[in-house]
Structures are given as C-alpha cells and as structure tokens.
Design a protein around this motif. Structure first.
Motif, PDB file in Angstrom:
ATOM      1  N   ASP A 249      17.611  -7.031 -18.196  1.00 42.26           N
ATOM      2  CA  ASP A 249      18.611  -7.783 -19.038  1.00 42.26           C
ATOM      3  C   ASP A 249      18.236  -8.252 -20.311  1.00 42.26           C
ATOM      4  O   ASP A 249      18.976  -8.239 -21.202  1.00 42.26           O
TER       5      ASP A 249
ATOM      6  N   LEU B 202      26.857 -10.719 -19.556  1.00 40.92           N
ATOM      7  CA  LEU B 202      26.336  -9.547 -19.770  1.00 40.92           C
ATOM      8  C   LEU B 202      26.995  -8.191 -19.893  1.00 40.92           C
ATOM      9  O   LEU B 202      26.434  -7.421 -20.464  1.00 40.92           O
TER      10      LEU B 202
ATOM     11  N   ALA C 198      25.131  -9.744 -25.089  1.00 39.39           N
ATOM     12  CA  ALA C 198      23.869  -9.777 -24.372  1.00 39.39           C
ATOM     13  C   ALA C 198      22.812  -9.430 -25.246  1.00 39.39           C
ATOM     14  O   ALA C 198      21.529  -9.848 -25.126  1.00 39.39           O
TER      15      ALA C 198
END
Length: 370
Positions: A63, A91, A97
């Motif tokens: 991530d 996200l 993000a």
C-alpha cells in the motif's frame, strides 16, 4: 542518513528502495540495526551475522511501499513506524494513495532519527495519554459545497498532516503564498514531532524554567500569539533571535522550529560523513569523522555544518536552483540548539541499555560512542 548497499550483491541502494536495481533482490530496512537487508524471495530477511535473527517486511509494503522490517516472530504486522498511524487516506482514491506514499516516505526519515536517538515513541495503544500517533487527512467537500480543511498540526500526541502536502506543486504553492524559504514533508514531520517532544523532554522532565529562559514563556495565549503573527508579521529583527520568522510567533513554535532544525543538521551531517565529504573551515579541510547522532558538541556540529551549507548552496546555484539552505545561525539560535542537544543526549544517557544485555552490531557501535 547512513549509506546503504545491497546485502546480496553489494550494489549501492537508497533508504527508500524496495528492490535492488542490480540483482533485483527485495530490500528491507531493519531500524534497530540501521541496516538494509536483502532477500531474493522477499520473505525472510536474515541478519548479516551468526545470531540467526530473521525479519519480514511490514504489511504496508504494497500500500505505501514501506520497506521496513520487523522480527519474523513479532505478533505485530506493521513496522515500528507504521503502527503509529491512526488515520490513513482512502486507498481506493488513487491520487490520495499516491500522496500518502510520499508522506510515509518522509515519515520514515523522521523515525530513522527517533530510533537513532532512542527517543520515547509509544503508540496510543501502548500509552493513550502520552503516545504518538498520526492522522493523514484530505480536505472534505461538505453537502453544502463548502470545503472542510484539515490543518497540519499537533495536539496531545496526535500529529495531523494534510495529504495535500504530499503534492509537490501544491506544497510549493503554499510555500510561496506564506512567503516561506523552506517547506518540505520531512520538515513538517520534524517540526510537528518537536511539539510532541516538548511535552516529553521538557514538561515531563520539569525543565520549563530552563526552557523559558531561552525561548520565552509558553504560558502566553497560543491562539492570540498566532493571530498576532499572521496579522502583523514577525518582528523586524526576528533573524537575530530565531531560526525562522514563524519561530517568533510563540515559544512552542520556536522550540518546534529549532528541534526540526537540529534534526536537519544532525541527519545531513551523517549523510555527508558517510559519503566521505570533506568540509573546509578556517582554510583547513577535514572529513566529518564522528557520528553526529551520538558524538560531538553543538560547536562541533556547527563547525562542520556551516561550511557544508556553503557548498550545498553553491552547488544549487550552479544548477540554477535556489539555496538549499536559506538560513542563518545566530548566537541565540545556537544556544537554543544546544538546549535541544542536551535534552536528547541526556535522555539517551538516562535510558542506556545495561552493558550485560545482548546488543546488535549497530547498537554495539551506538552504545560505545555515548
């Protein structure tokens, strides 16, 4: 920041790298050792010694591209830095993000220093009252069309960063709008965590009077002081006593700005030293031969720092860029830096690990230098 190489092939790598561009091995930074480890499969990272320590990557590797490691048998899934996050952006929003990834990269630079100094940094789960946490928020469009803005700041151990700061163009726009000579993500983190460590290293340690003698009385109305600063601007002679114009707004801001500047100096000097750069002072050239995180006095640091900044600015000008270091260190600022230097070094000495405990190679070097 230290200099890093791939454990597998020896190629030069950087603090934020997740893969070696030469051999394609997965890379992971182990914070307690301050070492970059590598693993061909990206699963098990082995310490470069005979102790058999095994590490795995933080769960945020996908991530936020977090390349920090934690012990393979640790029940936590997040690394030492990521477990301090309280709120992260949505996200599913790719732009948000991407901004968060840039912010997390800067946050890891901050935590590199905090680990090197062994400063207290419990999470809110470990200490709700004195823990350190981060919220990364985006401005919100309300039902009536108005925009709810989230300001970067600190309150009771919670540091809020507006993720718009992760956009280089937006951050530059804000820097110009506020007439600031310097505005970076790393600078934001170092400033805001300075507020946190005022609570931990000054207030908790009962050093308010010593602080007030240098920075002023922090009991002055904070809101009113900031309003006065934004309405009237800094004193004409602010540069004689403060590292930045914003530092003149209130003693708390002066401390946070000076704390951030101390971080800049120490980490940059380590980088220069580990690359073997030589600095010239009074006509004599010499290497930065000491570890600025654990060795040297403030006069030592400044003696190395000032000629280095002259070189950095000259190189930037040669590239058609503004000065990398647009600051002047006055004597009052040097005295304030000395105060912060003593706060950190005193804390290190008070929390030194007993000699009989097992130490990693990095910590062995660390403790022997204190």
């Amino acid at each position: 920041m230290q200099r890093f190489s791939c454990q597998t092939c020896g190629n030069e790598v950087y603090f934020e790298n997740t893969r070696c561009v030469h051999c394609n091995a997965h890379l992971g930074f182990e914070p307690t050792r301050a070492e970059m480890l590598s693993a061909p499969d990206g699963l098990d990272f082995h310490a470069p010694d005979d102790e058999g320590d095994v590490y795995r990557l933080c769960a945020n590797i996908n991530d936020s591209a977090c390349n920090w490691l934690l012990p393979a048998n640790d029940p936590e899934t997040l690394c030492l830095a990521c477990r301090h996050n309280k709120v992260i952006p949505n996200l599913a929003d790719q732009h948000a993000a991407n901004l968060w990834r840039a912010i997390e990269q800067a946050k890891r630079v901050l935590f590199y220093s905090l680990v090197r100094w062994r400063l207290p940094m419990p999470t809110k789960a470990e200490d709700e009252q004195r823990g350190l946490a981060f919220s990364f928020l985006a401005d919100e469009v309300m039902p009536d069309g108005s925009v709810k803005q989230h300001l970067t700041g600190h309150a009771n151990g919670l540091i809020t960063i507006n993720i718009a700061e992760g956009d280089d163009a937006e951050r530059e726009r804000r820097r110009t709008q506020m007439n600031e000579p310097y505005r970076t993500l790393v600078g934001h983190f170092r400033h805001e965590v300075g507020h946190y460590y005022w609570d931990r290293l000054v207030a908790d340690a009962g050093k308010e009077e010593e602080f007030r003698a240098l920075f002023g009385d922090e009991r002055a109305d904070y809101g009113a002081a900031l309003q006065q600063h934004y309405n009237a601007g800094p004193p004409i002679d602010w540069a004689n006593n403060y590292i930045s114009s914003y530092a003149s707004a209130h003693p708390w801001e002066d401390f946070a700005e000076t704390f951030a500047h101390y971080c800049h100096i120490v980490d940059s000097l380590e980088t220069a030293g580990t690359f073997g750069l030589k600095v010239e002072h009074a006509g004599e050239a010499g290497r930065i031969h000491y570890d600025p995180y654990t060795q040297g006095s403030v006069p030592d640091l400044i003696e190395s720092w000032v000629p280095l900044t002259v070189v950095m600015n000259a190189i930037n000008r040669s590239m058609g860029q503004p000065d990398l270091y647009p600051f002047v260190l006055s004597k009052p600022v040097e005295t304030k830096l000395e105060f912060i230097h003593r706060l950190i070094r005193d804390h290190v000495r008070q929390t030194m690990m007993p000699r009989k405990e097992r130490r990693t190679p990095f910590l062995e070097r660390f403790w022997s230098s204190i």
